[in-house]
Design a protein around this motif. Structure first.
Motif, PDB file in Angstrom:
ATOM      1  N   GLY A  52       0.495  -1.335   0.070  1.00 58.84           N
ATOM      2  CA  GLY A  52      -0.044  -0.042   0.098  1.00 58.84           C
ATOM      3  C   GLY A  52       0.859   1.329  -0.132  1.00 58.84           C
ATOM      4  N   ASP A  53       1.990   1.057   0.928  1.00 57.91           N
ATOM      5  CA  ASP A  53       2.724   2.269   0.815  1.00 57.91           C
ATOM      6  C   ASP A  53       3.427   2.819  -0.467  1.00 57.91           C
ATOM      7  N   TYR A  54       4.088   1.762  -1.050  1.00 64.72           N
ATOM      8  CA  TYR A  54       4.669   1.829  -2.388  1.00 64.72           C
ATOM      9  C   TYR A  54       3.689   2.078  -3.506  1.00 64.72           C
ATOM     10  N   LEU A  55       2.684   1.777  -3.449  1.00 63.06           N
ATOM     11  CA  LEU A  55       1.517   2.131  -4.633  1.00 63.06           C
ATOM     12  C   LEU A  55       1.057   3.681  -4.288  1.00 63.06           C
ATOM     13  N   HIS A  56       0.900   4.023  -3.030  1.00 61.96           N
ATOM     14  CA  HIS A  56       0.739   5.265  -2.699  1.00 61.96           C
ATOM     15  C   HIS A  56       1.786   6.233  -3.529  1.00 61.96           C
ATOM     16  N   LEU A  57       3.092   5.946  -3.163  1.00 57.97           N
ATOM     17  CA  LEU A  57       4.360   6.578  -3.667  1.00 57.97           C
ATOM     18  C   LEU A  57       4.390   6.750  -5.127  1.00 57.97           C
ATOM     19  N   LEU A  58       3.971   5.447  -5.705  1.00 59.85           N
ATOM     20  CA  LEU A  58       4.002   5.311  -7.077  1.00 59.85           C
ATOM     21  C   LEU A  58       3.183   6.385  -8.003  1.00 59.85           C
ATOM     22  N   GLY A  59       1.725   6.442  -7.166  1.00 57.61           N
ATOM     23  CA  GLY A  59       0.721   7.219  -7.856  1.00 57.61           C
ATOM     24  C   GLY A  59       1.212   8.643  -7.718  1.00 57.61           C
ATOM     25  N   VAL A  60       1.835   9.150  -6.455  1.00 60.15           N
ATOM     26  CA  VAL A  60       2.388  10.404  -6.511  1.00 60.15           C
ATOM     27  C   VAL A  60       3.268  10.714  -7.493  1.00 60.15           C
ATOM     28  N   PHE A  61       4.143   9.748  -7.694  1.00 61.33           N
ATOM     29  CA  PHE A  61       5.254  10.176  -8.846  1.00 61.33           C
ATOM     30  C   PHE A  61       4.860  10.004 -10.195  1.00 61.33           C
ATOM     31  N   MET A 120       5.125  13.067 -12.897  1.00 61.63           N
ATOM     32  CA  MET A 120       5.600  12.850 -14.114  1.00 61.63           C
ATOM     33  C   MET A 120       4.575  13.197 -15.336  1.00 61.63           C
ATOM     34  N   THR A 121       3.265  12.957 -15.074  1.00 61.22           N
ATOM     35  CA  THR A 121       2.276  13.295 -15.889  1.00 61.22           C
ATOM     36  C   THR A 121       2.259  14.721 -16.282  1.00 61.22           C
ATOM     37  N   LEU A 122       2.159  15.644 -14.936  1.00 67.71           N
ATOM     38  CA  LEU A 122       2.283  17.060 -14.992  1.00 67.71           C
ATOM     39  C   LEU A 122       3.392  17.506 -15.790  1.00 67.71           C
ATOM     40  N   ALA A 123       4.799  16.882 -15.442  1.00 64.20           N
ATOM     41  CA  ALA A 123       5.912  17.491 -16.299  1.00 64.20           C
ATOM     42  C   ALA A 123       5.671  17.119 -17.785  1.00 64.20           C
ATOM     43  N   LYS A 124       5.361  15.830 -18.316  1.00 70.67           N
ATOM     44  CA  LYS A 124       5.211  15.338 -19.689  1.00 70.67           C
ATOM     45  C   LYS A 124       4.160  16.198 -20.388  1.00 70.67           C
ATOM     46  N   ASN A 125       3.114  16.386 -20.005  1.00 70.37           N
ATOM     47  CA  ASN A 125       2.148  17.130 -20.555  1.00 70.37           C
ATOM     48  C   ASN A 125       2.281  18.714 -20.505  1.00 70.37           C
ATOM     49  N   ARG A 126       3.203  19.125 -19.574  1.00 72.24           N
ATOM     50  CA  ARG A 126       3.042  20.583 -19.326  1.00 72.24           C
ATOM     51  C   ARG A 126       1.928  21.402 -19.035  1.00 72.24           C
ATOM     52  N   SER A 127       0.918  20.569 -18.680  1.00 70.04           N
ATOM     53  CA  SER A 127      -0.409  21.081 -18.301  1.00 70.04           C
ATOM     54  C   SER A 127      -1.124  20.385 -17.212  1.00 70.04           C
ATOM     55  N   CYS A 128      -1.871  20.985 -16.566  1.00 71.69           N
ATOM     56  CA  CYS A 128      -2.775  20.345 -15.723  1.00 71.69           C
ATOM     57  C   CYS A 128      -3.987  19.619 -16.193  1.00 71.69           C
ATOM     58  N   ASP A 137      -5.820   9.814 -21.376  1.00 74.33           N
ATOM     59  CA  ASP A 137      -4.546  10.286 -20.639  1.00 74.33           C
ATOM     60  C   ASP A 137      -3.939   8.973 -19.971  1.00 74.33           C
ATOM     61  N   LEU A 138      -3.243   8.127 -20.100  1.00 75.92           N
ATOM     62  CA  LEU A 138      -2.829   7.003 -19.493  1.00 75.92           C
ATOM     63  C   LEU A 138      -2.056   7.403 -18.043  1.00 75.92           C
ATOM     64  N   GLY A 139      -1.356   8.356 -17.944  1.00 74.50           N
ATOM     65  CA  GLY A 139      -0.682   8.954 -16.762  1.00 74.50           C
ATOM     66  C   GLY A 139      -1.991   9.134 -15.645  1.00 74.50           C
ATOM     67  N   VAL A 140      -2.805   9.933 -16.185  1.00 75.51           N
ATOM     68  CA  VAL A 140      -3.948  10.192 -15.144  1.00 75.51           C
ATOM     69  C   VAL A 140      -4.904   9.039 -14.658  1.00 75.51           C
ATOM     70  N   THR A 141      -5.013   7.954 -15.782  1.00 73.01           N
ATOM     71  CA  THR A 141      -5.660   6.959 -15.416  1.00 73.01           C
ATOM     72  C   THR A 141      -4.818   6.100 -14.223  1.00 73.01           C
ATOM     73  N   PHE A 142      -3.358   5.838 -14.562  1.00 73.92           N
ATOM     74  CA  PHE A 142      -2.623   5.216 -13.879  1.00 73.92           C
ATOM     75  C   PHE A 142      -2.498   5.991 -12.303  1.00 73.92           C
ATOM     76  N   TYR A 143      -2.534   7.186 -12.155  1.00 78.78           N
ATOM     77  CA  TYR A 143      -2.562   7.771 -10.783  1.00 78.78           C
ATOM     78  C   TYR A 143      -3.860   7.502 -10.206  1.00 78.78           C
ATOM     79  N   VAL A 144      -4.888   7.630 -10.843  1.00 77.85           N
ATOM     80  CA  VAL A 144      -6.197   7.095 -10.306  1.00 77.85           C
ATOM     81  C   VAL A 144      -6.305   6.072  -9.581  1.00 77.85           C
ATOM     82  N   LEU A 145      -5.801   4.885 -10.283  1.00 79.17           N
ATOM     83  CA  LEU A 145      -5.852   3.561 -10.013  1.00 79.17           C
ATOM     84  C   LEU A 145      -4.813   3.249  -8.812  1.00 79.17           C
ATOM     85  N   SER A 146      -3.562   3.903  -8.896  1.00 80.37           N
ATOM     86  CA  SER A 146      -2.604   3.908  -7.971  1.00 80.37           C
ATOM     87  C   SER A 146      -3.128   4.083  -6.639  1.00 80.37           C
TER      88      SER A 146
END
Length: 306
Positions: free
Chosen positions: A54-63, A67-75, A191-200
């Motif tokens: 659980g802890d590492y999934l949370h940390l993975l979701g945060v990063f 990364m999604t914000l940095a890649k897209n350069r938008s919110c 956006d796969l990054g957003v979906t991955f974040y929500v699932l994590s």
């Protein structure tokens, strides 16, 4: 001869009150050892495989979010309301960083969550023009007010740190709701990054629930009602989000309908008090964003023609 009067009996000596019983030193020591052994046992069962996953999934979701914000350069695709709620969760839950000496593992995760939540909000401030306000419609007041009341009523003690900790548990239960509402309104986004974040973030809470069940099985006297309630609420919303991929969502239409009613009521109040409403501002911002996108597309076509 008349009988002589009997001499009065001497006053009886007062009986001293029995001394209050003092708790035996042996009993106090035994109670102390039992308490320490229970705490040690709870700590040993707290470090289990479900907790670590659980802890590492949370940390993975945060990063993944960063990364999604940095890649897209938008919110685009991200709810700012959810990020505000998580910031409140972290700063109210981890006040014990200033009071207790803790394991490096805990200190690392707590500081990381606080710092990254500040970084995310700073990115939203810098990329304000890309923020999709018209889709992030969930009202923070509707979430924060009940959480504050519940924290005051259900905290184990009246200490401010305990009230804040209880608030953080309830607030985290609803922290992803604005993101779910955002995703429900943004059905065309892929956006796969957003979906991955929500699932994590949802999966992390499921493994924490497994961690609580494991500890309860190992220690029947273990109880943490506030965390359990917050976790149950969050898991129910996450399960409904997963069902939305199959079109069988039970809460999607209800959540959107409630959200729309709340925003209609808020708009009426704002119109009466301020003379304008935030929904009008959102619509104008959305129109401006579309115009800017069309202008950029036209300029690109002109460049191609040249």
């Amino acid at each position: 001869m008349a009988e002589a009067e009997a001499a009065p009996a001497p006053d009886a000596a007062p009986v001293p009150n029995p001394a209050p019983e003092r708790p035996s030193l042996r009993g106090a020591v035994r109670h102390g050892f039992e308490k320490l052994s229970r705490e040690k046992l709870l700590r040993s069962y707290s470090w289990n495989i479900f907790r670590y996953i659980g802890d590492y999934l949370h940390l993975l979701g945060v990063f993944a979010l960063l990364m999604t914000l940095a890649k897209n350069r938008s919110c685009t695709g991200i709810s700012r309301s959810t990020q505000i709620l998580y910031f409140l969760v972290f700063v109210t839950r981890y006040l014990d960083l200033m009071e207790e000496t803790q394991a490096f593992y805990l200190v690392f995760f707590k500081i990381t969550y606080i710092v990254t939540s500040i970084i995310v909000l700073a990115i939203f401030y810098k990329l304000e023009a890309t923020y999709e306000r018209q889709k992030d419609t969930c009202s923070l007041a509707v979430i924060l007010i009940p959480c504050c009341v519940s924290a005051v009523l259900l905290a184990k003690t009246s200490q401010i740190t305990d009230i804040f900790w209880t608030f953080s548990q309830f607030c985290e239960g609803f922290a992803m709701v604005p993101q779910y509402v955002f995703c429900y309104r943004d059905r065309m986004a892929k956006d796969l990054g957003v979906t991955f974040y929500v699932l994590s973030m949802g999966a992390y809470r499921c493994f924490y629930a497994a961690n609580w069940i494991y500890k309860k099985v190992q220690m029947p006297r273990y109880s943490d009602i506030q965390s359990w309630l917050g976790g149950l609420i969050e898991i129910l919303f996450f399960a409904d989000y997963l069902l939305s991929f199959t079109g069988l969502s039970l809460l999607r239409s209800m959540v959107l309908k409630v959200d729309e009613k709340i925003n209609e009521f808020k708009d009426k109040v704002e119109m009466k008090v301020l003379g304008s409403s935030s929904s009008v501002a959102r619509e104008s911002q959305a129109t401006g964003t579309e115009l800017r996108q069309r202008r950029k597309a036209d300029e690109a076509e002109e460049d191609i023609d040249i």
